[in-house]
Every structure is written in structure tokens, then in C-alpha cells.
Design a protein around this motif. Structure first.
Motif, PDB file in Angstrom:
ATOM      1  N   LEU A 407     -50.975 -32.706 -69.043  1.00 22.59           N
ATOM      2  CA  LEU A 407     -52.438 -32.679 -69.066  1.00 22.59           C
ATOM      3  C   LEU A 407     -52.925 -31.402 -69.737  1.00 22.59           C
ATOM      4  N   PRO A 408     -54.070 -31.412 -70.407  1.00 21.49           N
ATOM      5  CA  PRO A 408     -54.963 -32.554 -70.533  1.00 21.49           C
ATOM      6  C   PRO A 408     -54.738 -33.405 -71.776  1.00 21.49           C
ATOM      7  N   GLU A 409     -53.699 -33.117 -72.542  1.00 20.28           N
ATOM      8  CA  GLU A 409     -53.518 -33.827 -73.807  1.00 20.28           C
ATOM      9  C   GLU A 409     -53.261 -35.311 -73.603  1.00 20.28           C
ATOM     10  N   TRP A 410     -52.389 -35.626 -72.656  1.00 13.71           N
ATOM     11  CA  TRP A 410     -52.111 -37.043 -72.393  1.00 13.71           C
ATOM     12  C   TRP A 410     -51.562 -37.174 -70.981  1.00 13.71           C
ATOM     13  N   PHE A 411     -51.577 -38.412 -70.489  1.00 12.29           N
ATOM     14  CA  PHE A 411     -50.985 -38.698 -69.181  1.00 12.29           C
ATOM     15  C   PHE A 411     -49.557 -39.177 -69.422  1.00 12.29           C
ATOM     16  N   TYR A 412     -48.605 -38.374 -68.955  1.00  9.47           N
ATOM     17  CA  TYR A 412     -47.198 -38.676 -69.215  1.00  9.47           C
ATOM     18  C   TYR A 412     -46.427 -38.744 -67.899  1.00  9.47           C
ATOM     19  N   THR A 413     -45.487 -39.667 -67.856  1.00  7.59           N
ATOM     20  CA  THR A 413     -44.559 -39.770 -66.738  1.00  7.59           C
ATOM     21  C   THR A 413     -43.234 -40.290 -67.270  1.00  7.59           C
ATOM     22  N   LYS A 414     -42.163 -39.962 -66.587  1.00  9.62           N
ATOM     23  CA  LYS A 414     -40.845 -40.420 -67.031  1.00  9.62           C
ATOM     24  C   LYS A 414     -40.612 -41.892 -66.718  1.00  9.62           C
ATOM     25  N   GLN A 415     -41.369 -42.426 -65.792  1.00  8.04           N
ATOM     26  CA  GLN A 415     -41.149 -43.816 -65.395  1.00  8.04           C
ATOM     27  C   GLN A 415     -42.488 -44.490 -65.096  1.00  8.04           C
ATOM     28  N   GLU A 416     -42.731 -45.601 -65.775  1.00  9.86           N
ATOM     29  CA  GLU A 416     -43.939 -46.381 -65.552  1.00  9.86           C
ATOM     30  C   GLU A 416     -43.568 -47.783 -65.092  1.00  9.86           C
ATOM     31  N   ASN A 417     -44.627 -48.584 -64.772  1.00 12.84           N
ATOM     32  CA  ASN A 417     -44.447 -49.983 -64.356  1.00 12.84           C
ATOM     33  C   ASN A 417     -43.453 -50.099 -63.197  1.00 12.84           C
ATOM     34  N   THR A 418     -43.590 -49.197 -62.245  1.00 12.15           N
ATOM     35  CA  THR A 418     -42.667 -49.203 -61.110  1.00 12.15           C
ATOM     36  C   THR A 418     -42.835 -50.436 -60.226  1.00 12.15           C
ATOM     37  N   ASN A 419     -43.986 -51.089 -60.323  1.00 12.07           N
ATOM     38  CA  ASN A 419     -44.233 -52.293 -59.521  1.00 12.07           C
ATOM     39  C   ASN A 419     -44.335 -53.543 -60.395  1.00 12.07           C
ATOM     40  N   ARG A 420     -43.689 -53.480 -61.568  1.00 10.19           N
ATOM     41  CA  ARG A 420     -43.708 -54.631 -62.474  1.00 10.19           C
ATOM     42  C   ARG A 420     -43.026 -55.829 -61.815  1.00 10.19           C
ATOM     43  N   GLY A 421     -43.691 -56.989 -61.932  1.00 11.70           N
ATOM     44  CA  GLY A 421     -43.117 -58.229 -61.425  1.00 11.70           C
ATOM     45  C   GLY A 421     -43.425 -58.507 -59.967  1.00 11.70           C
ATOM     46  N   VAL A 422     -44.048 -57.545 -59.266  1.00  9.86           N
ATOM     47  CA  VAL A 422     -44.365 -57.759 -57.849  1.00  9.86           C
ATOM     48  C   VAL A 422     -45.504 -58.773 -57.705  1.00  9.86           C
ATOM     49  N   LEU A 423     -46.498 -58.677 -58.579  1.00 15.27           N
ATOM     50  CA  LEU A 423     -47.641 -59.582 -58.533  1.00 15.27           C
ATOM     51  C   LEU A 423     -47.447 -60.742 -59.504  1.00 15.27           C
ATOM     52  N   SER A 424     -47.919 -61.906 -59.118  1.00 14.18           N
ATOM     53  CA  SER A 424     -47.940 -63.029 -60.058  1.00 14.18           C
ATOM     54  C   SER A 424     -48.946 -62.718 -61.157  1.00 14.18           C
ATOM     55  N   ASP A 425     -48.871 -63.461 -62.256  1.00 10.85           N
ATOM     56  CA  ASP A 425     -49.778 -63.202 -63.377  1.00 10.85           C
ATOM     57  C   ASP A 425     -51.239 -63.330 -62.953  1.00 10.85           C
ATOM     58  N   SER A 426     -51.554 -64.338 -62.138  1.00  4.22           N
ATOM     59  CA  SER A 426     -52.943 -64.550 -61.729  1.00  4.22           C
ATOM     60  C   SER A 426     -53.444 -63.397 -60.864  1.00  4.22           C
ATOM     61  N   LEU A 427     -52.612 -62.930 -59.935  1.00  4.51           N
ATOM     62  CA  LEU A 427     -53.011 -61.799 -59.093  1.00  4.51           C
ATOM     63  C   LEU A 427     -53.099 -60.505 -59.903  1.00  4.51           C
ATOM     64  N   HIS A 428     -52.169 -60.344 -60.847  1.00  7.97           N
ATOM     65  CA  HIS A 428     -52.221 -59.177 -61.738  1.00  7.97           C
ATOM     66  C   HIS A 428     -53.545 -59.157 -62.487  1.00  7.97           C
ATOM     67  N   ASN A 429     -53.965 -60.317 -62.989  1.00  5.04           N
ATOM     68  CA  ASN A 429     -55.222 -60.399 -63.727  1.00  5.04           C
ATOM     69  C   ASN A 429     -56.418 -60.133 -62.815  1.00  5.04           C
ATOM     70  N   GLU A 430     -56.333 -60.548 -61.557  1.00  5.98           N
ATOM     71  CA  GLU A 430     -57.408 -60.253 -60.612  1.00  5.98           C
ATOM     72  C   GLU A 430     -57.532 -58.749 -60.392  1.00  5.98           C
ATOM     73  N   VAL A 431     -56.387 -58.076 -60.190  1.00  6.80           N
ATOM     74  CA  VAL A 431     -56.405 -56.626 -60.021  1.00  6.80           C
ATOM     75  C   VAL A 431     -56.984 -55.961 -61.269  1.00  6.80           C
ATOM     76  N   TYR A 432     -56.572 -56.422 -62.433  1.00  7.09           N
ATOM     77  CA  TYR A 432     -57.065 -55.897 -63.713  1.00  7.09           C
ATOM     78  C   TYR A 432     -58.592 -56.033 -63.794  1.00  7.09           C
ATOM     79  N   SER A 433     -59.108 -57.215 -63.421  1.00  2.00           N
ATOM     80  CA  SER A 433     -60.551 -57.468 -63.483  1.00  2.00           C
ATOM     81  C   SER A 433     -61.314 -56.612 -62.484  1.00  2.00           C
ATOM     82  N   ILE A 434     -60.777 -56.480 -61.270  1.00  2.00           N
ATOM     83  CA  ILE A 434     -61.469 -55.697 -60.233  1.00  2.00           C
ATOM     84  C   ILE A 434     -61.549 -54.227 -60.625  1.00  2.00           C
ATOM     85  N   VAL A 435     -60.431 -53.666 -61.079  1.00  2.00           N
ATOM     86  CA  VAL A 435     -60.411 -52.250 -61.445  1.00  2.00           C
ATOM     87  C   VAL A 435     -61.389 -51.981 -62.584  1.00  2.00           C
TER      88      VAL A 435
END
Length: 628
Positions: A407-435
Motif C-alpha cells: 500500500l498505497p500503490e496496490w493491494f497485494y497478497t501472496k494468496q487470493e481466492n482462498t474460498n474459491r468454489g465454496v459458493l455455487s455460481d448463483s450464490l456467488h453472483n448474489e454476493v457480488y450484486s449485494i456488495v
């Protein structure tokens, strides 16, 4: 017909200025500020103070007009009149101070939505405030008829004046080669619509509005418009809505969400028609108008039930939003209005007065549209995460932690998508829309407690460095989820992979480095020519049956096996937007007659169309080591 003299026009303008000084002052200040913004557009770095001032002056026009009319109608003395105008000015100041004042404000939508509600309330106050005491229904109707006709006349005169002046300026430019700045045309429109239009409107407001109660001459054109234009349209829309209601009842089909908006529009159209018809219905020969008005309010009840049913289903499935809150409140207001008039009441002032009170109540408090919609969407998000084991003790499981050094140049982490695949596509899209909804309208403070990190402070640091940050993206990626909408049910799927932007590439083993940018939106092969010491080499980006990347020099072709690399990326990361991947997983290697090759993919955009994989963008670093 005698045309008005110059002296008459000057006298009329002077009288309007003396009657409505602060109204015209607001218009004048707004015009001057708008012209300043047009002239110095490039020099302005923060538009918020200018926009806020401009819309505050715009609101001052109807507010000061309303105060002046009330002062005149109730014969306020000088002291009381000045005091009422001072109160109005203080209200405008409070509204101005409630608006955002910086470009890095987390949320800017709510204050302007609230401003829009206040603007509607003020215009409603103009319509009924001079007639709060007593019945005076005929005076109330004539006053609003005068306002309505005066507005249309002002717009007509302003439009013709603007077109005439524009043609004159164009003639000067074409005939005499006079240089006319483009900004002048827009500034001219600002002056006419902001100052001339307002002044012309005010000059037609009668000084003695008490005499409007005794005016029983009603425009025939208005009745013709209501009877032969609005009424047939209203009947047509009612037939369509009743036919749709019958269809869903017989087939037991769920109503479409848009029907709520259609019912709202038709109801407002019907109420407007009833209001326009009101004085004509008091005449003996027009007894049918009273009966038709009462029938209309009875016909509203089934439509209101359908409205609540349709919007209730949307709220049950997707929670409460600002738009849905407005529809629910409009349904409640329509119920009140229909009940009031079907019980035999005839006070048409109830319509704007009840609407103004309803709008005022919904704009603040724990019952208000903003508080309730934010709570509903935040609760829905937390419920989805909790039900899918993404929350433990109220905190996000496997939260992505951002490295402070990035920071503040960019948001960096060594590991992303730690919860990939936990939500179904429809629920993932709901979370995306709500946020995204929370970010657009309320800010993300309501879901901040589910994170271990203080994301807000990290974002503020980033904003202070003048770096644009999509807060919704940061919050969702912190949940260990990709910030993307998944098109699993569609024939087209879009996704991408990008490498770690902070990683260091060791160049000591290579002789040459070339940045490569390849784009392909037509589905055909794309090449990139690399010149090395007088020799030309070609990098071919193939879009045939399989993805391909080849390094070519005359008859020598080296395949870098892009298709296999993409398959590996899809298998390990899924079809999502994934960033900050390790360089080792994004590297292609090969050997040609002249070079040892390494191609590090920095970004690849992919699209799956009917089970066929295509790439629209491929960017990377080509490293070459000459073979001895």
C-alpha cells in the motif's frame, strides 16, 4: 390584439423582481456558477463544491418562491416575511452541508437521492402551501392550473428564444467569419433556461391569488386534453393490467417484477387525470366525471394488491432495496388515497399533502428507505456467508490478508481466492450484486465487522495517495472470492488470469527482454514482430481450434504450448478472474534454432463460447537467450 410595450415588459420584470427577489437571486447565482464551471472546466480538480452549490441554488428557486407566495397570501409583515426567508436560507445551507465535499468520499449516492426527495417535497409544498387553511378547492385547482400553464408557456418562449439566438450566432459566424466559441452556445442555454425562463414564469403569477377561488372559467383545451387523450390512455392501460392480472390468476403464474412499476405509473396517470377533471365534474352537465373518478379509485384496489404481491416476491427473493422501498411506500400511499376518496371525501388537496408527508417520512429515521435497505442487504449477505460456512464467530473464514508494504500503490497478497468454489455460481453472483449495491448506495461500513483487518483504513490510505480504488472489489476479494459475475448458465463465459505484478524477474540469464501486447477480438491469428540485431522474428498468437503461441523465424517455428498452460490455469484456478498468480504458473518455455525462450504471461483474457475457448488479450514479457 395589442402587443405589450417595452415599458410594460420592463415594469412587469421589475414587479417580479420586487415580489420574488431571493428566487431570482438564486437563479442568478446558479447561472453565474454554471457559466464559471463551463469556462474553467479544465482548471477545476474537485467538482463537488460546484455541483453542490449549483443544485442548492436550483432548490432555492422553488423554496423561496413558496415562501414568497405564503407571505403574500397570509399578509406577513416585513419582519415575519424576512424571518421566513431566513429560515428557508438556513434550510438550504443545511442541505448544502449534508452533500459530499470531496472526490474521495466513500459514498456519494445517498445525499443526492435525499436531495432529490427534498426537491420533490418543495415542489409539492408550492402546490398546496398557500391553501393549507380552509377548503378553497377551486382556488387550489386554479392556482396549480396557473402554475402548470405558466411552466409550459415559459418553456415554449425560452425554447424559441434560444433557437433564434443560436441561428443569429451561426449567421454571424458563417457570413462575417466571426469566431464563436463552442462554450457560448451552452452558456446561452444556461442563461435562458436558468434566468430568463424563471423570470418569465414569475412575471405571470397573479398578485392576488385570493381571487382565484372565485374564478369559475376553466380552459376548454384542458378538458379536451384530459377527456380525449389522458382518459383513453388510462382506460387502455387499466385493461392491459387487468388482463395481465387475470392471466396470472388463471395460470397461477408468478407476476413479473416490472408490473409494480407499470401499476405505479398507471396509478399516477389516473390520479393526474382525476385532478385535471375536478372542476369540470362540479358542473351539472358533467356528472359522469364524478362517477368515473370514484370508479377509478375502486379499480385501483386489485392493482394495488397485485403491486404488493409482485414487489413482495422480489423482496422475499432479493431483499429490500431503495427502489423496492419506494414501490412499497407508493403502494401504501395509493391505498390511502383510494380509501380516502372511496369513502366519499372530495378534498383534492389530500393528494399532494399526503404525498409530501409520505416522502418526508421515508427520507430519514430507522424506518427510512436508506436505513432499512442497508440493513436488509447487509443481513442477506451475512446470511449467505454464514449458511455456506464462510463465517466463523462472525468473521470471514480464510480471509485474504493484504500486505501493508504493497500500500498505497496496490493491494497485494501472496494468496487470493482462498474460498474459491465454496459458493455455487448463483450464490456467488448474489454476493457480488449485494456488495456492489452496498458500495453504490450505502457504503460498506455495515459489513466491516466481519473482517479481521480494518479494510476501511487501508482504503483510506490508498485514496489519500490519489489511487482509484473499487471498494467493492477489495471487500469481495478479502472474502476470498473473485470479484466477477459468473455466467455459468450462459453460453458465454469470461475470465482472466494475471501474474503477480510485484514479482521480480531475474534477467542475468537472458540477453533480451521485449514487452508483448497482443489483442484479438475477431477470432483470427495475430502476430507481433520482434527486431533483434537486424533479424526479424514473429510471435504468432493463434486462434484456431486450439489456442496457440508460436515463435517464428523463416522456416524455424517454436511452439510455446499456450493451450496446455491455459488448461493448467483453468484446472487450478477455475474459470474466474484471478490475479497475483505466481510467475512459475504463468511461464511458457521453448527452444528455437537461435534462442532459448521464456514467455511470462502478465495478463490473459479468455472467453468460452459454446465450449470453444478463445483469448481476446495476451500480454507478457518475452525473454530471449542466444544459443551459442
Amino acid at each position: 390584439m395589442n402587443l405589450p410595450s417595452i415599458n410594460y415588459l420592463f415594469s412587469s420584470a421589475k414587479e417580479s423582481l420586487l415580489r420574488f427577489p431571493l428566487t431570482l437571486l438564486s437563479a442568478f447565482c446558479g447561472v453565474c456558477l454554471a457559466i464559471y464551471v463551463v469556462e474553467f472546466e479544465d482548471a477545476i480538480t474537485n467538482y463537488f463544491p460546484y455541483i453542490n452549490s449549483l443544485i442548492t441554488f436550483a432548490l432555492g428557486i422553488p423554496l423561496f418562491f413558496c415562501v414568497s407566495i405564503i407571505s403574500s397570501k397570509r399578509d406577513f409583515g416585513i419582519a415575519k416575511s424576512i424571518g421566513s426567508h431566513v429560515v428557508a436560507a438556513l434550510i438550504l445551507l443545511a442541505i448544502f452541508l449534508s452533500l459530499p465535499d470531496a472526490e474521495n468520499t466513500h459514498n456519494t449516492a445517498i445525499p443526492y437521492i435525499r436531495y432529490g426527495i427534498f426537491n420533490i417535497i418543495v415542489h409539492l409544498l408550492v402546490s398546496f402551501s398557500p391553501y393549507l387553511k380552509g377548503q378553497q378547492l377551486n382556488g387550489f385547482w386554479n392556482f396549480n392550473k396557473t402554475l402548470f400553464i405558466r411552466i409550459l408557456t415559459s418553456i415554449l418562449y425560452s425554447g424559441f428564444l434560444y433557437v433564434g439566438l443560436i441561428l443569429a450566432l451561426s449567421a454571424l459566424h458563417l457570413l462575417f467569419d466571426i469566431d464563436i466559441k463552442d462554450e457560448l452556445y451552452f452558456e446561452l442555454w444556461i442563461v435562458i433556461i436558468g434566468l430568463f425562463n424563471t423570470w418569465f414564469f414569475l412575471s405571470g403569477i397573479p398578485e392576488d391569488i385570493e381571487q382565484l377561488e372565485d374564478n369559475h372559467e376553466y380552459p376548454k383545451g384542458l378538458k379536451i386534453f384530459a377527456q380525449y387523450v389522458l382518459l383513453p390512455l388510462l382506460v387502455l392501460y387499466l385493461i392491459i393490467l387487468y388482463a395481465y392480472g387475470t392471466k396470472i390468476t388463471l395460470l397461477w403464474d408468478w407476476p413479473k417484477g416490472i408490473v409494480s412499476y407499470l401499476i405505479s405509473c398507471v396509478s399516477v396517470l389516473g390520479i393526474l387525470t382525476v385532478l385535471l377533471f375536478y372542476p369540470y365534474g362540479e358542473m351539472k352537465e358533467n356528472g359522469w366525471i364524478k362517477k368515473a373518478s370514484k370508479v377509478f379509485y375502486f379499480l385501483l384496489y386489485p392493482l394495488i394488491v397485485l403491486l404488493f404481491f409482485a414487489i413482495g416476491m422480489r423482496i422475499s427473493d432479493y431483499g429490500l432495496t431503495i427502489n423496492r422501498y419506494v414501490i412499497v411506500l407508493l403502494g401504501i400511499w395509493l391505498t390511502l388515497v383510494a380509501s380516502y376518496f372511496t369513502m366519499g371525501r372530495t378534498n383534492i388537496k389530500f393528494i399532494p399533502m399526503s404525498l409530501a408527508v409520505t416522502l418526508a417520512l421515508m427520507s430519514f429515521g430507522p424506518w427510512g428507505m436508506f436505513t432499512m435497505s442497508e440493513k436488509s442487504q447487509a443481513s442477506r449477505l451475512i446470511s449467505i456467508l454464514d449458511n455456506n460456512n464462510l463465517l466463523k464467530d462472525g468473521k470471514v473464514v480464510n480471509e485474504v490478508v493484504w500486505e501493508a508494504d504493497s500500500l498505497p500503490e496496490w493491494f497485494y497478497t501472496k494468496q487470493e481466492n482462498t474460498n474459491r468454489g465454496v459458493l455455487s455460481d448463483s450464490l456467488h453472483n448474489e454476493v457480488y450484486s449485494i456488495v456492489n449495491y452496498l458500495d453504490d448506495y450505502h457504503g460498506l461500513a455495515s459489513i466491516r465487522p466481519i473482517f479481521q483487518q480494518d479494510l476501511d483504513s487501508l482504503i483510506v490510505i490508498s485514496l489519500d495517495s490519489n489511487k482509484y480504488r473499487n471498494e467493492a472489489e477489495i471487500y469481495m476479494r478479502s472474502m476470498g472470492l473473485s470479484y466477477s459475475y459468473k455466467y455459468s448458465s450462459s453460453s458465454d463465459a469470461y475470465f482472466s488470469y494475471s501474474s503477480d505484478a510485484a514479482a521480480v524477474i531475474h534477467l542475468d540469464q537472458f540477453d533480451y527482454l521485449k514487452r508483448i501486447y497482443l489483442s484479438n477480438y475477431q477470432g483470427e491469428a495475430t502476430d507481433y514482430t520482434v527486431e533483434i540485431e537486424g533479424s526479424s522474428y514473429q510471435l504468432l498468437f493463434n486462434q484456431g481450434d486450439t489456442l496457440g503461441l508460436s515463435f517464428i523465424n523463416k522456416a524455424d517455428t517454436t511452439n510455446l504450448f499456450l493451450d496446455k498452460k491455459v488448461e493448467e490455469l483453468m484446472e487450478s484456478n477455475g474459470k474466474e478472474y484471478v490475479s497475483n498468480l505466481d510467475l512459475s504458473s504463468m511461464t511458457l518455455e521453448g527452444v528455437s534454432n537461435d534462442f532459448e525462450l521464456k514467455f511470462i504471461i502478465t495478463d490473459i483474457q479468455l472467453q468460452e463460447v459454446n465450449d470453444t475457448l478463445k483469448s481476446t488479450t495476451l500480454n507478457g514479457d518475452l525473454l530471449l537467450k542466444r544459443r551459442k
